[in-house]
Each structure stands twice: as structure tokens, then as C-alpha cells.
Design an enzyme around this catalytic site. Sequence first.
Site, PDB file in Angstrom:
ATOM      1  CE1 TYR A  60     -23.549  23.488  -1.458  1.00  8.03           C
ATOM      2  CE2 TYR A  60     -25.470  22.997  -0.104  1.00  8.03           C
ATOM      3  CZ  TYR A  60     -24.108  22.928  -0.321  1.00  8.03           C
ATOM      4  OH  TYR A  60     -23.317  22.291   0.599  1.00  8.03           O
TER       5      TYR A  60
ATOM      6  CG  HIS B  46     -20.239  26.722   2.468  1.00  6.54           C
ATOM      7  ND1 HIS B  46     -21.209  26.835   1.509  1.00  6.54           N
ATOM      8  CD2 HIS B  46     -19.820  25.436   2.402  1.00  6.54           C
ATOM      9  CE1 HIS B  46     -21.370  25.673   0.898  1.00  6.54           C
ATOM     10  NE2 HIS B  46     -20.534  24.807   1.418  1.00  6.54           N
TER      11      HIS B  46
END
Length: 321
Positions: A49, A106
Site C-alpha cells: 500500500y 499478502h
Amino acid sequence: MIPTTVLSNNVEMPLIGLGTTHSGGYYHDAVLHSIKKCGYRLIDTAKRYGVEKQLGIAVKNCSVPREEMFLSTKLWPVDCGDEVYNAFQTSCEKLQTDYLDMYMIHMPQLPDWIVNQKETKEKTWRQMELLYEDEHVRSIGVSNYSIEDLDELLEFASILPHANQVELHPWFHQADLKNYCDELGILTMGYCPLAKGKYLEDETLCKIASKYQKSPAQICLRWSIQQNVPTVPKSTDCRRLKENTNVFDFELSAEDMNTLNSFSSQNRKIVDLSNICQKMSLPDGYKLNGRVFGVPEEDETIPKSCSKCAQKQNVPLPVCI
């Protein structure tokens, strides 16, 4: 205080946290407001992010002791195998902490250029286990893992993931996956709990919300936590940040839970991961597009715009500043 649930290793995790995906930009004021005024303690982010450094500043400046926070971030697949420890250290440095409350892989997928995929997955998970065994992290987990992905992990894991974070909302509740995780003692975490707001005007949902004098969003969040699923909605709006925590003063009836469960027959998955391998080499935070607002001016190392700049650029800033 936001109630908690307990992982298989007896670590407590708040049932509602703040999601910080790079979609929609980063608003520093909103993060501080969520912690200081709304009682958020679980901050969920990821290297991908591109906002770990900004969040580190927020946590440092929020006046809440580190031990009261629950910081969770994620390993991006390009940092697999021998790169896990370095990636972990970099995330910790950016977050200004010497440990993480949860560290997750992730994605189950690896970059196409990795030749020995299964061997690399095994090495990656072993490095995660070492971080846990050496007490650098309080828990380890995975994200976006299917039943098949978990089965593959079980072939070589010495320590099972403490959590599996997946897209989960009434229109896509993945009951089989959650039941499988329950059997293994793996806590299911949810992201995208409001389906990005796409269906909050659903007539049936609105009727249920009216019955409890709550918003449709609160009904969706209550549906998650009532199944013991911690969830991490993202918002930059002060009112909604507070509203998202006011879901512990009522309980949905079994009938209403069943009605909400029936929405999943529509199978409305929101997040498309089908082409994720093609995007793995893109820079972290590429979706931010420079929309980083409100970070203190003294932190010159971070590319940013202040809140006033955001207003000058006509960027919506629905937060208390």
C-alpha cells in the site's frame, strides 16, 4: 474500547480495525482521528500500500502506548524466500516499531520468474515461522488463501497460520473457506466488509438496518463480527469512522443472519485478483497517485501534500482537521 477476539496462540486482536489500502489515497488526519477519538487499535496495512512510513508517524504521534496498538502488515510476494527478514525489517523501520503484532503473506501467488515455486513457498513460510519463534512477531498469517492454498501450506508448515485475511461480506462470505479455517484453528479475518459500498442500498439490507435503527454499513460489520471475524473497513470520514465502531450494542437475530447469508448466492466478489501476477512488479503504493495528505511538515522524507494543499486541489477531505 473495541472488543477483541483471541487467536489460537492466545494473542488478542480487536474485532474492528482500520483498513489502509492505497485505493483512495492516504489522509493522515483520518488515521489520527480513528486512533485518538474513535478507539481504533488494530491498524491493518501492507508493504504494497506504500503507507507504512506515514502510519508509523501516526502511531508515534497518537499518544497511545505501542503495547496497546495492534499493528498488522503484509509481505509482498516479490520479497519471498531469503528476502523475508529484510522485508520485515524494512516494514518495522517504516512503522517505527521493533515488533509486529501480525505479519502476513499478502498473496499465495509468487512472481512468474520464480522457477521453483513450491520450494520457494516453503522457504518463505519457514522464514515467517522463524520470525515468530524468535519473537519478532506476535502472530503470523496469510491473506487471500483458498482451501487449496492452505492445503499446500499444510504440507510443509510446522506452525499453522494464526489468521487468513480474505474478502468477506454478505455478498461473498466464503462459508466453506471459513469453516475449513475454523476446523484448523485459523482465524478468518475480513477485508472489504462493505463491498466498497456497492450494495448498501439493497432493499432487504435497508429493512434490516431500519429494524435495528442502524445503518446498512453497521449491519454488514455486525454480520462479520457476530461470526467472530475481525474486519478492517477503510474510511476517511470522521462520522463513518466512529459509526463503524458502534456495532457492539446490538445483536442480529438468527433469522436476519440467515437472510444476510443468503446474499452470498449472488457471489458478488469485489476484488479481482485474477491478474495479480502481472502487477507484482509495479511500485508499492502506485494507486496513491500522490494523494498523501496531512503528514506533519517536519517529516520531510515522505512525499506528501498537507491538508490545505488537498483543499486547494479540490481533493475531497471529509475528515476532522
